[in-house]
Motif scaffolding. Structure first.
Motif, PDB file in Angstrom:
ATOM      1  N   PRO A  49       0.952  -1.196  -0.093  1.00  0.00           N
ATOM      2  CA  PRO A  49      -0.018  -0.302  -0.248  1.00  0.00           C
ATOM      3  C   PRO A  49       0.826   1.054  -0.050  1.00  0.00           C
ATOM      4  N   ILE A  50       0.669   2.547  -0.732  1.00  0.00           N
ATOM      5  CA  ILE A  50       1.492   3.589  -0.865  1.00  0.00           C
ATOM      6  C   ILE A  50       0.387   4.807  -0.766  1.00  0.00           C
ATOM      7  N   VAL A  51       0.505   5.330   0.325  1.00  0.00           N
ATOM      8  CA  VAL A  51      -0.596   6.827   0.338  1.00  0.00           C
ATOM      9  C   VAL A  51       0.648   7.755  -0.148  1.00  0.00           C
ATOM     10  N   VAL A  52      -0.825   8.516  -0.715  1.00  0.00           N
ATOM     11  CA  VAL A  52      -0.735   9.607  -1.906  1.00  0.00           C
ATOM     12  C   VAL A  52      -0.562  11.084  -1.802  1.00  0.00           C
ATOM     13  N   GLY A  53       0.093  11.900  -1.435  1.00  0.00           N
ATOM     14  CA  GLY A  53      -0.444  13.233  -1.054  1.00  0.00           C
ATOM     15  C   GLY A  53      -1.550  13.412  -0.423  1.00  0.00           C
ATOM     16  N   THR A  54      -1.774  13.346   0.702  1.00  0.00           N
ATOM     17  CA  THR A  54      -2.757  14.394   1.398  1.00  0.00           C
ATOM     18  C   THR A  54      -2.746  15.699   1.412  1.00  0.00           C
ATOM     19  N   THR A  55      -1.770  16.581   0.937  1.00  0.00           N
ATOM     20  CA  THR A  55      -1.422  17.504   2.097  1.00  0.00           C
ATOM     21  C   THR A  55      -2.250  18.831   1.305  1.00  0.00           C
ATOM     22  N   ASP A  56      -2.532  20.070   1.964  1.00  0.00           N
ATOM     23  CA  ASP A  56      -2.632  20.726   0.953  1.00  0.00           C
ATOM     24  C   ASP A  56      -1.977  22.170   1.606  1.00  0.00           C
ATOM     25  N   PHE A  57      -1.422  22.608   0.047  1.00  0.00           N
ATOM     26  CA  PHE A  57      -0.946  24.450   0.870  1.00  0.00           C
ATOM     27  C   PHE A  57      -0.713  24.979   0.052  1.00  0.00           C
ATOM     28  N   GLY A  58      -0.497  26.334   0.765  1.00  0.00           N
ATOM     29  CA  GLY A  58      -0.446  27.542  -0.143  1.00  0.00           C
ATOM     30  C   GLY A  58       0.196  27.563  -0.887  1.00  0.00           C
ATOM     31  N   ASP A  59      -0.247  28.308  -1.629  1.00  0.00           N
ATOM     32  CA  ASP A  59       0.377  28.864  -3.650  1.00  0.00           C
ATOM     33  C   ASP A  59       1.418  29.937  -3.360  1.00  0.00           C
ATOM     34  N   LEU A  60       1.654  30.896  -2.415  1.00  0.00           N
ATOM     35  CA  LEU A  60       1.702  32.430  -2.387  1.00  0.00           C
ATOM     36  C   LEU A  60       3.096  32.253  -2.305  1.00  0.00           C
ATOM     37  N   SER A  61       3.429  32.350  -3.643  1.00  0.00           N
ATOM     38  CA  SER A  61       5.750  31.986  -3.105  1.00  0.00           C
ATOM     39  C   SER A  61       6.081  33.418  -1.914  1.00  0.00           C
ATOM     40  N   THR A  62       5.367  34.626  -1.834  1.00  0.00           N
ATOM     41  CA  THR A  62       5.857  35.194  -0.814  1.00  0.00           C
ATOM     42  C   THR A  62       5.826  35.053   0.288  1.00  0.00           C
ATOM     43  N   PHE A  63       4.890  34.431   0.609  1.00  0.00           N
ATOM     44  CA  PHE A  63       4.760  34.221   1.921  1.00  0.00           C
ATOM     45  C   PHE A  63       5.044  32.847   2.649  1.00  0.00           C
ATOM     46  N   ALA A  64       5.307  32.519   4.062  1.00  0.00           N
ATOM     47  CA  ALA A  64       5.731  31.804   4.354  1.00  0.00           C
ATOM     48  C   ALA A  64       5.246  29.708   4.073  1.00  0.00           C
TER      49      ALA A  64
ATOM     50  N   THR B 244      -4.456  18.175  -3.561  1.00  0.00           N
ATOM     51  CA  THR B 244      -2.800  18.078  -2.764  1.00  0.00           C
ATOM     52  C   THR B 244      -2.066  18.382  -4.030  1.00  0.00           C
ATOM     53  N   GLU B 245      -0.829  18.432  -2.579  1.00  0.00           N
ATOM     54  CA  GLU B 245       0.093  18.205  -3.405  1.00  0.00           C
ATOM     55  C   GLU B 245       1.327  17.334  -2.971  1.00  0.00           C
ATOM     56  N   PHE B 246       2.273  17.019  -3.574  1.00  0.00           N
ATOM     57  CA  PHE B 246       3.361  16.402  -2.955  1.00  0.00           C
ATOM     58  C   PHE B 246       3.830  18.200  -2.457  1.00  0.00           C
ATOM     59  N   ALA B 247       4.468  19.019  -2.573  1.00  0.00           N
ATOM     60  CA  ALA B 247       5.115  19.928  -1.555  1.00  0.00           C
ATOM     61  C   ALA B 247       4.366  21.457  -2.583  1.00  0.00           C
ATOM     62  N   ALA B 248       4.398  22.210  -1.584  1.00  0.00           N
ATOM     63  CA  ALA B 248       3.998  23.713  -2.421  1.00  0.00           C
ATOM     64  C   ALA B 248       4.545  23.467  -3.709  1.00  0.00           C
ATOM     65  N   THR B 249       3.413  24.271  -4.605  1.00  0.00           N
ATOM     66  CA  THR B 249       3.588  25.207  -5.568  1.00  0.00           C
ATOM     67  C   THR B 249       3.167  25.941  -5.801  1.00  0.00           C
TER      68      THR B 249
END
Length: 374
Positions: free
Chosen positions: A53-68, A86-91
């Motif tokens: 079993p593999i768990v795929v991307g369950t995270t939602d990120f903010g997408d404004l590059s100028t904010f942390a 969801t995204e694997f990493a912030a885009t």
């Protein structure tokens, strides 16, 4: 992949953008011969099949590059708007549209209204919470444009409760934009709906969703007098008709008892008149620097509240009446004669008002939308 010896073989796996988050399964199959084994089915070749079993991307990120970075674990029952991805990493990007092309454009929970410095505004946010527990809405605007929403006064919603059982409900965030907010440039906005209270403007926190937006705050277009002892007076702002070198604008009057109420909003524009020391019964000259490049005559009026009753409309308190300022005047000086009555109140500061306006005949108070300055 060809295996010629015993050992560890590493390979990378990148789920395609748009893959639905959740548990997936990985199959690994090794067999003799150069033939590629099928994903399924039996084979007479020697080898082994293993599934994981593999768990795929369950995270939602903010997408404004100028904010942390800010993120929460995706939960379809706790969201802003109708969609969540969801995204694997912030885009991210500078327009806050970084993840709009990964899976779905899920920035659909917040409607940013027209906003003006100093003015009230209502920001509708569509929320869903069917988790069985309370959730919390927090929001920030980077009013000073320094890319940090941790500054004082920039959190516009703090732990607003979203009760369970809410489906596409609308919460209106009522704010008053600071008069000192940066205008005319794109500012960042972040909204978080989380299962945890006080998630902060950045960092990972609970289940929920993060949405980032941009807003351009408009500058006000009216100049007000700023002495709290007088009733309001205002003119439409026009840099071609002003007293002194500076003119600024306010959405509402920003007043205090020392006539410095609006000196920290925009610029300190009380720079047109120089008031000398005065003595009861004395006549003095008050120089006023004026500019009029409107193409038409303008008019300068002035009052002093000699009896200190906070009403400069009393008889004898207007010391300049419709003094003509011809068009084509740039930083010209008009010398006004001020005769102080012998019975004027002494020993305390008295209110003085100057009004340069396109129309003539204006009194010391009241609104006029035409060009000028108070």
């Amino acid at each position: 992949q060809t295996v010629n010896a015993s050992g560890t073989f590493n390979f990378t796996l990148s789920p395609p953008a748009g893959t639905v988050a959740g548990t997936k399964f990985l199959r690994v199959r090794i067999s003799e011969s150069s033939a590629t084994p099928a994903f399924s089915g039996s084979s007479t070749l020697k080898g082994e099949v293993e599934d994981y079993p593999i768990v795929v991307g369950t995270t939602d990120f903010g997408d404004l590059s100028t904010f942390a970075s800010a993120s929460s674990t995706r939960n379809a029952n706790l969201r802003l708007g109708a969609t969540i991805d969801t995204e694997f990493a912030a885009t991210t990007n500078a327009a806050a549209t970084g993840d709009d092309t990964t899976a779905t454009d899920d920035e659909d929970g917040v409607t940013i209204p027209t906003m003006t410095a100093g003015a009230p505004a209502s920001i509708p946010v569509v929320v869903t919470n069917n988790t069985g527990a309370a959730a919390y809405l927090n929001a920030w605007i980077d009013y000073n444009g320094n890319n940090s929403i941790a500054d004082a006064g920039e959190q516009i919603a703090t732990n607003v409760s979203v009760v369970t059982g809410t489906t596409n409900g609308t919460l209106n965030l009522n704010v008053t934009v600071p008069a000192t907010a940066l205008t005319g440039v794109s500012l960042g906005v972040r909204v978080r709906l989380t299962s945890t209270a006080s998630p902060g403007g950045s960092g990972a926190s609970g289940n929920g969703e993060v949405e980032d937006y941009k807003v351009i705050i408009a500058a006000p277009t009216t100049d007000f007098g700023d002495f709290s002892g007088f009733a309001d007076a205002s003119q439409g702002v026009n840099t071609s008709l002003r007293m002194g070198a500076l003119i600024d604008a306010e959405y509402v009057a920003t007043k205090n008892a020392t006539s410095t109420g609006d000196d920290t909003t925009g610029s300190d524009d009380e720079d047109g008149a120089t008031i000398p020391s005065v003595t009861a019964g004395q006549t003095v000259t008050v120089p006023v620097t004026v500019t009029n490049n409107t193409g038409a005559n303008a008019y300068l009026n002035a009052w002093m509240d000699f009896n200190n009753n906070n009403n400069p409309a009393d008889t004898g308190e207007q010391f300049a009446s419709n003094v003509s300022v011809p068009t084509g005047t740039t930083n010209g000086v008009v010398n006004l004669s001020l005769t102080v009555p012998a019975n004027a109140v002494t020993g305390t500061n008295l209110g003085v008002r100057f009004r340069l306006s396109a129309p003539n005949g204006l009194g010391p108070t009241g609104a006029n939308s035409l060009a000028g300055e108070v």
